[in-house]
Write a protein that holds these residues in place. Structure first.
Motif, PDB file in Angstrom:
ATOM      1  N   HIS B 138      12.940  46.404  -1.397  1.00 23.53           N
ATOM      2  CA  HIS B 138      12.669  46.172   0.021  1.00 23.53           C
ATOM      3  C   HIS B 138      11.457  45.240   0.067  1.00 23.53           C
ATOM      4  O   HIS B 138      10.368  45.610  -0.347  1.00 23.53           O
ATOM      5  N   ASP B 145      15.277  38.512   7.798  1.00 22.22           N
ATOM      6  CA  ASP B 145      15.943  39.328   8.816  1.00 22.22           C
ATOM      7  C   ASP B 145      14.953  39.449   9.970  1.00 22.22           C
ATOM      8  O   ASP B 145      13.745  39.328   9.782  1.00 22.22           O
ATOM      9  N   ASP B 146      15.464  39.736  11.172  1.00 22.55           N
ATOM     10  CA  ASP B 146      14.583  39.866  12.330  1.00 22.55           C
ATOM     11  C   ASP B 146      13.516  40.928  12.136  1.00 22.55           C
ATOM     12  O   ASP B 146      12.451  40.885  12.760  1.00 22.55           O
ATOM     13  N   SER B 147      13.788  41.915  11.283  1.00 25.69           N
ATOM     14  CA  SER B 147      12.817  42.994  11.046  1.00 25.69           C
ATOM     15  C   SER B 147      11.606  42.515  10.270  1.00 25.69           C
ATOM     16  O   SER B 147      10.581  43.206  10.203  1.00 25.69           O
ATOM     17  N   GLY B 150      13.614  42.289   3.947  1.00 26.36           N
ATOM     18  CA  GLY B 150      14.953  42.148   3.382  1.00 26.36           C
ATOM     19  C   GLY B 150      15.201  43.217   2.341  1.00 26.36           C
ATOM     20  O   GLY B 150      14.265  43.664   1.664  1.00 26.36           O
ATOM     21  N   PRO B 165      23.309  41.753   3.817  1.00 28.07           N
ATOM     22  CA  PRO B 165      23.431  41.092   5.126  1.00 28.07           C
ATOM     23  C   PRO B 165      22.753  41.928   6.218  1.00 28.07           C
ATOM     24  O   PRO B 165      22.624  43.145   6.102  1.00 28.07           O
ATOM     25  N   SER B 166      22.318  41.266   7.265  1.00 26.51           N
ATOM     26  CA  SER B 166      21.581  41.936   8.341  1.00 26.51           C
ATOM     27  C   SER B 166      22.395  43.013   9.029  1.00 26.51           C
ATOM     28  O   SER B 166      21.841  43.868   9.723  1.00 26.51           O
ATOM     29  N   GLU B 167      23.715  43.011   8.836  1.00 25.02           N
ATOM     30  CA  GLU B 167      24.561  44.048   9.426  1.00 25.02           C
ATOM     31  C   GLU B 167      24.484  45.361   8.658  1.00 25.02           C
ATOM     32  O   GLU B 167      24.985  46.391   9.118  1.00 25.02           O
ATOM     33  N   TYR B 171      19.010  48.177   7.517  1.00 24.45           N
ATOM     34  CA  TYR B 171      18.080  47.453   8.398  1.00 24.45           C
ATOM     35  C   TYR B 171      17.846  48.214   9.695  1.00 24.45           C
ATOM     36  O   TYR B 171      16.701  48.415  10.115  1.00 24.45           O
ATOM     37  N   THR B 172      18.913  48.664  10.339  1.00 28.63           N
ATOM     38  CA  THR B 172      18.773  49.368  11.613  1.00 28.63           C
ATOM     39  C   THR B 172      18.043  50.689  11.430  1.00 28.63           C
ATOM     40  O   THR B 172      17.145  51.047  12.199  1.00 28.63           O
ATOM     41  N   ASN B 182       9.017  49.518   9.375  1.00 33.46           N
ATOM     42  CA  ASN B 182      10.246  49.565   8.563  1.00 33.46           C
ATOM     43  C   ASN B 182      10.094  50.325   7.248  1.00 33.46           C
ATOM     44  O   ASN B 182      11.016  50.324   6.427  1.00 33.46           O
TER      45      ASN B 182
END
Lengths: 201, 201
Positions: B138, B145-147, B150, B165-167, B171-172, B182
């Protein structure tokens, strides 16, 4: 951060940063011969974690155990058991990687954490919850015991600790059952299999 | 050893020892943009261990979970579960202690160990057995990524790894449920409660 980045980039060195001294302590003693409680060990090299690790079968009475009587680790009885983390000074770890031996003044700190599932989003398994203020230290130093090592306990917030007497079971157990020089390297992934054969760092 | 002792004693510094550079890496990337597998992380600061830690109830099907759907950690399904150790660069740890924030280029390495009771004299509980060659990283770095972070996976002996991938659910979950920027500091004894209020190192 600047010191860290400079080290990271291999730039010139004006002075030894405080952080290096904090991370690389040697043992200190009080006037009465007690070991001063080490500080900053959370940032030392963590050689291995365990949970509920014990050297006796669950439920076995010590009297019923086969000879030689297995020693009991000092704090590993409760189920599901506490996490035990073992930390070693960074300089002592590098010495071990380079030589395959433990240097005089090597210290291992044994720290205890309650297993926890309290914090969201933990739903199964356990993370390391509350850290016990009690720690134990295993110090390699001539004159403490015939094994060449001494065990010290630090209860609560005690600033210094006495060596356990040589009759304590930990000395015999470590001397007889540890894979290398009184150290249970067999339980420590950061030490197992790192005995060097060559000259690489 | 000489370098270690010199640092330990706070003596003068002729050059930055190799060990300092090894212990304080910054992330490196391949020409194709993959993260180079970090080395030497076993000697970084181990911020927290866990066993079998999962973010879903045991036996719960992901479809049946209440909204927002909890994310599943990538490798935490098997019982009694593997040990997970999380390591952080020493320079990044010091930065966190000093500022209460995670510096750009901070890396966390997630390593997996089989729970073992094989080696004598273990009789109850588990120590950290075989280390998986798969690790995850991490990394705090803008543009991934928007966060601001990565996630990277390194399977087997892969020398470099692509960003998830950001999906990906990690990440969420980390953005919504981690206590600080995070990062699941709530699970890490070396970070929890260390948010500084003063100026002491």
């Amino acid at each position: 951060l600047i010191a860290g980045l400079a080290l990271s980039a291999g730039l010139g060195c004006q002075s030894v940063p405080d952080s290096a001294r904090v991370a690389n302590p040697s043992p200190a003693f009080t006037d009465s011969g007690e070991l001063v409680r080490p500080e900053g060990w959370e940032a030392w090299v963590m050689v291995g974690a365990s949970i509920g690790l014990s050297y006796t079968e669950p439920g076995a009475a010590p009297e019923a155990a086969a000879a030689p009587a297995p020693a009991v680790t000092p704090a590993s009885a409760a189920a599901p058991g506490r996490f035990h983390n073992v930390f070693m000074q960074p300089w002592a770890y590098r010495h071990f990687l380079q030589t395959g031996e433990f240097a005089e003044e090597t210290m291992f700190v044994l720290a205890f954490y309650d297993p926890s599932q309290d914090a969201d989003p933990a739903a199964a398994g356990f993370y390391e919850g509350e850290l016990s203020s009690t720690i134990e230290v295993h110090l390699k130093k001539q004159g403490l015991d015939d094994s060449g090592w001494g065990f010290f306990g630090f209860s609560g917030d005690a600033a210094s600790g006495e060596a356990f007497p040589s009759e304590a079971s930990c000395y015999t157990c470590h001397a007889e059952r540890a894979d290398l020089d009184n150290v249970f390297v067999q339980f420590y992934p950061a030490l197992r299999g790192k005995l060097p054969g060559g000259s690489e760092e």
